[in-house]
Design a protein around this motif. Sequence first.
Motif, PDB file in Angstrom:
ATOM      1  N   PHE A  41       0.868  -1.184   0.000  1.00  0.00           N
ATOM      2  CA  PHE A  41       0.000   0.000   0.000  1.00  0.00           C
ATOM      3  C   PHE A  41       0.902   1.229   0.000  1.00  0.00           C
ATOM      4  CE2 PHE A  41      -3.377   2.728   2.108  1.00  0.00           C
ATOM      5  CZ  PHE A  41      -4.234   2.707   1.021  1.00  0.00           C
ATOM      6  N   ALA A  42       1.463   1.519  -1.155  1.00  0.00           N
ATOM      7  CA  ALA A  42       2.575   2.482  -1.230  1.00  0.00           C
ATOM      8  C   ALA A  42       2.125   3.935  -1.351  1.00  0.00           C
ATOM      9  CB  ALA A  42       3.508   2.111  -2.385  1.00  0.00           C
ATOM     10  N   GLN A  43       0.840   4.177  -1.638  1.00  0.00           N
ATOM     11  CA  GLN A  43       0.272   5.524  -1.548  1.00  0.00           C
ATOM     12  C   GLN A  43       1.028   6.562  -2.383  1.00  0.00           C
ATOM     13  OE1 GLN A  43      -2.510   6.329   0.329  1.00  0.00           O
ATOM     14  NE2 GLN A  43      -2.277   5.667   2.439  1.00  0.00           N
ATOM     15  N   HIS A  44       1.414   6.191  -3.597  1.00  0.00           N
ATOM     16  CA  HIS A  44       2.234   7.109  -4.401  1.00  0.00           C
ATOM     17  C   HIS A  44       1.548   8.447  -4.672  1.00  0.00           C
ATOM     18  CE1 HIS A  44       5.498   4.387  -4.958  1.00  0.00           C
ATOM     19  NE2 HIS A  44       4.687   3.440  -5.405  1.00  0.00           N
ATOM     20  N   GLU A  45       0.265   8.400  -5.044  1.00  0.00           N
ATOM     21  CA  GLU A  45      -0.425   9.645  -5.418  1.00  0.00           C
ATOM     22  C   GLU A  45      -0.574  10.588  -4.234  1.00  0.00           C
ATOM     23  OE1 GLU A  45      -4.163   9.433  -7.564  1.00  0.00           O
ATOM     24  OE2 GLU A  45      -3.258   7.859  -8.803  1.00  0.00           O
ATOM     25  N   LEU A  46      -1.020  10.028  -3.096  1.00  0.00           N
ATOM     26  CA  LEU A  46      -1.232  10.870  -1.911  1.00  0.00           C
ATOM     27  C   LEU A  46       0.092  11.450  -1.430  1.00  0.00           C
ATOM     28  CD1 LEU A  46      -3.067  12.021   0.255  1.00  0.00           C
ATOM     29  CD2 LEU A  46      -2.959   9.815   1.466  1.00  0.00           C
ATOM     30  N   ARG A  47       1.132  10.621  -1.463  1.00  0.00           N
ATOM     31  CA  ARG A  47       2.454  11.110  -1.054  1.00  0.00           C
ATOM     32  C   ARG A  47       2.921  12.233  -1.957  1.00  0.00           C
ATOM     33  NH1 ARG A  47       7.260   7.226  -0.562  1.00  0.00           N
ATOM     34  NH2 ARG A  47       8.167   9.302  -0.403  1.00  0.00           N
ATOM     35  N   ALA A  48       2.787  12.040  -3.261  1.00  0.00           N
ATOM     36  CA  ALA A  48       3.279  13.051  -4.203  1.00  0.00           C
ATOM     37  C   ALA A  48       2.522  14.363  -4.004  1.00  0.00           C
ATOM     38  CB  ALA A  48       3.121  12.549  -5.637  1.00  0.00           C
ATOM     39  N   PHE A  49       1.226  14.263  -3.783  1.00  0.00           N
ATOM     40  CA  PHE A  49       0.441  15.481  -3.585  1.00  0.00           C
ATOM     41  C   PHE A  49       0.903  16.218  -2.325  1.00  0.00           C
ATOM     42  CE2 PHE A  49      -3.237  17.733  -1.784  1.00  0.00           C
ATOM     43  CZ  PHE A  49      -3.437  18.647  -2.801  1.00  0.00           C
ATOM     44  N   HIS A  82      11.518   2.081   3.460  1.00  0.00           N
ATOM     45  CA  HIS A  82      10.874   3.339   3.872  1.00  0.00           C
ATOM     46  C   HIS A  82      11.911   4.449   3.996  1.00  0.00           C
ATOM     47  CE1 HIS A  82       6.756   1.994   4.907  1.00  0.00           C
ATOM     48  NE2 HIS A  82       7.271   0.918   5.460  1.00  0.00           N
ATOM     49  N   LEU A  83      12.993   4.166   4.724  1.00  0.00           N
ATOM     50  CA  LEU A  83      13.991   5.210   4.999  1.00  0.00           C
ATOM     51  C   LEU A  83      14.575   5.774   3.711  1.00  0.00           C
ATOM     52  CD1 LEU A  83      15.965   3.551   7.966  1.00  0.00           C
ATOM     53  CD2 LEU A  83      14.435   5.546   8.134  1.00  0.00           C
ATOM     54  N   GLN A  84      14.848   4.874   2.763  1.00  0.00           N
ATOM     55  CA  GLN A  84      15.525   5.327   1.538  1.00  0.00           C
ATOM     56  C   GLN A  84      14.634   6.182   0.658  1.00  0.00           C
ATOM     57  OE1 GLN A  84      18.579   1.553   1.440  1.00  0.00           O
ATOM     58  NE2 GLN A  84      18.005   2.371  -0.553  1.00  0.00           N
ATOM     59  N   GLN A  85      13.321   6.164   0.900  1.00  0.00           N
ATOM     60  CA  GLN A  85      12.481   7.097   0.131  1.00  0.00           C
ATOM     61  C   GLN A  85      12.079   8.314   0.960  1.00  0.00           C
ATOM     62  OE1 GLN A  85       8.892   5.185  -1.295  1.00  0.00           O
ATOM     63  NE2 GLN A  85       9.222   3.479   0.075  1.00  0.00           N
ATOM     64  N   GLY A  86      12.750   8.516   2.086  1.00  0.00           N
ATOM     65  CA  GLY A  86      12.557   9.758   2.836  1.00  0.00           C
ATOM     66  C   GLY A  86      11.358   9.759   3.756  1.00  0.00           C
ATOM     67  N   VAL A  87      10.747   8.598   3.930  1.00  0.00           N
ATOM     68  CA  VAL A  87       9.566   8.493   4.792  1.00  0.00           C
ATOM     69  C   VAL A  87      10.012   8.409   6.252  1.00  0.00           C
ATOM     70  CG1 VAL A  87       7.722   6.857   5.415  1.00  0.00           C
ATOM     71  CG2 VAL A  87       8.091   7.476   3.020  1.00  0.00           C
ATOM     72  N   ILE A  88       9.208   8.994   7.137  1.00  0.00           N
ATOM     73  CA  ILE A  88       9.432   8.923   8.587  1.00  0.00           C
ATOM     74  C   ILE A  88       8.617   7.744   9.101  1.00  0.00           C
ATOM     75  CG2 ILE A  88       9.046  10.136  10.789  1.00  0.00           C
ATOM     76  CD1 ILE A  88       9.010  12.770   8.870  1.00  0.00           C
ATOM     77  N   LEU A  89       9.214   6.893   9.955  1.00  0.00           N
ATOM     78  CA  LEU A  89       8.452   5.733  10.432  1.00  0.00           C
ATOM     79  C   LEU A  89       8.820   5.375  11.856  1.00  0.00           C
ATOM     80  CD1 LEU A  89       9.734   2.376   8.945  1.00  0.00           C
ATOM     81  CD2 LEU A  89      11.003   4.487   8.650  1.00  0.00           C
ATOM     82  N   PHE A  90       7.930   4.614  12.490  1.00  0.00           N
ATOM     83  CA  PHE A  90       8.108   4.239  13.904  1.00  0.00           C
ATOM     84  C   PHE A  90       7.466   2.885  14.105  1.00  0.00           C
ATOM     85  CE2 PHE A  90       5.845   8.079  12.818  1.00  0.00           C
ATOM     86  CZ  PHE A  90       4.550   7.613  12.718  1.00  0.00           C
ATOM     87  N   PRO A  91       8.150   1.829  13.614  1.00  0.00           N
ATOM     88  CA  PRO A  91       7.596   0.490  13.764  1.00  0.00           C
ATOM     89  C   PRO A  91       7.417   0.140  15.232  1.00  0.00           C
ATOM     90  CG  PRO A  91       9.812   0.424  12.792  1.00  0.00           C
ATOM     91  CD  PRO A  91       9.467   1.850  12.996  1.00  0.00           C
ATOM     92  N   LYS A  92       6.448  -0.717  15.481  1.00  0.00           N
ATOM     93  CA  LYS A  92       6.138  -1.105  16.859  1.00  0.00           C
ATOM     94  C   LYS A  92       6.504  -2.563  17.078  1.00  0.00           C
ATOM     95  CE  LYS A  92       2.616  -3.258  19.267  1.00  0.00           C
ATOM     96  NZ  LYS A  92       1.464  -4.109  18.965  1.00  0.00           N
ATOM     97  N   ALA A 106      12.165  -3.800  -6.965  1.00  0.00           N
ATOM     98  CA  ALA A 106      11.420  -5.056  -6.767  1.00  0.00           C
ATOM     99  C   ALA A 106      10.401  -4.888  -5.637  1.00  0.00           C
ATOM    100  CB  ALA A 106      12.391  -6.202  -6.463  1.00  0.00           C
ATOM    101  N   ILE A 107      10.772  -4.168  -4.583  1.00  0.00           N
ATOM    102  CA  ILE A 107       9.833  -3.955  -3.467  1.00  0.00           C
ATOM    103  C   ILE A 107       8.732  -2.974  -3.900  1.00  0.00           C
ATOM    104  CG2 ILE A 107       9.596  -3.217  -1.050  1.00  0.00           C
ATOM    105  CD1 ILE A 107      12.583  -4.093  -0.716  1.00  0.00           C
ATOM    106  N   ASP A 108       9.108  -1.971  -4.689  1.00  0.00           N
ATOM    107  CA  ASP A 108       8.089  -1.051  -5.229  1.00  0.00           C
ATOM    108  C   ASP A 108       7.028  -1.838  -6.002  1.00  0.00           C
ATOM    109  OD1 ASP A 108       9.409   1.174  -4.235  1.00  0.00           O
ATOM    110  OD2 ASP A 108      10.389   1.668  -6.145  1.00  0.00           O
ATOM    111  N   GLY A 109       7.451  -2.922  -6.614  1.00  0.00           N
ATOM    112  CA  GLY A 109       6.530  -3.724  -7.430  1.00  0.00           C
ATOM    113  C   GLY A 109       5.483  -4.473  -6.615  1.00  0.00           C
TER     114      GLY A 109
END
Length: 276
Positions: free
Chosen positions: A168-176, A222-232, A257-260
């Motif tokens: 669920f990579a949310q490309h459109e929402l992220r880009a916006f 996640h990190l390599q695309q600049g996303v902030i994350l906090f796994p639990k 491959a993971i993007d796919g």
Amino acid sequence: MTVPQITLNDGHTIPQLGFGVFQIDPPETERIVTDALEIGYRHIDTAAAYGNEEGVGRALAASGIPRDQLFVTTKLWNAEQGAETTRPALERSLAKLGLDHVDLYLIHWPRPDLDRYVATWRVFEQLQGEGLTRSIGVSNFHRPHLQRLVDETGAVPAVNQIELHPAFAQHELRAFGEGLGIRTEAWGPLGQGKYDLFGDPAIVRAAQAHGVTPAQVVIRWHLQQGVILFPKSVSRERMAANFDVFGFELTDAETAAIDGLDRGLRVGADPDTATF
Ligand code: NAD
């Protein structure tokens, strides 16, 4: 092991990797957050709705870590949205956390049916002005919700915290959002364990190539695309592994491959229709 600091659109910085406490039992929270702080996490993501702000606060206080080295996020619950209810809700959260300010305060869900997020945002701006929170942002906002906020208040949230994982990579929402200067935070970055992410061949291959675990591969993605994350995690071993992700880098081919794996697989609620 240095966690990158990301600069938000208000000039404040946030550690890119943190620790989330959703569904951590209140009586367990102090011990688990203490583990996370000992491992090196300095960014904690909680919410009024998680019912565990007191445990987070006790762990922060007991740690002795200077306040300016900690980054604490909490969130306004949906029932408290509105011109009159928002301020008391943050004051209650601060009291439970034992803090005089949080670093980031988020509107937890837009709840478009309530039609109160614009009024709520105006209070958020006041709270930020008074220093009760350093940064302000939103969570689970879709494009129309972000657009309405910008149109009616002229303000741009610092972050939008959204469900985001390989399926669920949310490309459109992220880009916006990112086009407006809003940083993306991923919730459910490991898919909440709700599908077999760690058994996927693209992830397993990358894990084997780098001698790391599948979870570490997903965190790197996640990190390599600049996303902030906090796994639990409630396991100290997994918490430590999830933090030990700065000694390798995914190649472009591994990332592709993971993007796919994106297939629009939402594992949580849909912000357009959620009514909790
Ligand atoms: P997550 O994707 O971080 O998954 C957590 C699950 O993954 C755990 O239950 C654990 O069983 C498993 N896991 C963790 N590390 C692992 C490892 N190394 N190996 C194998 N399994 C592992 O899901 P999450 O907790 O929902 O999301 C992270 C944080 O995002 C939350 O704790 C919370 O702070 C935030 N969140 C926000 C919202 C929102 O609406 N804003 C919603 C959900 C979560």
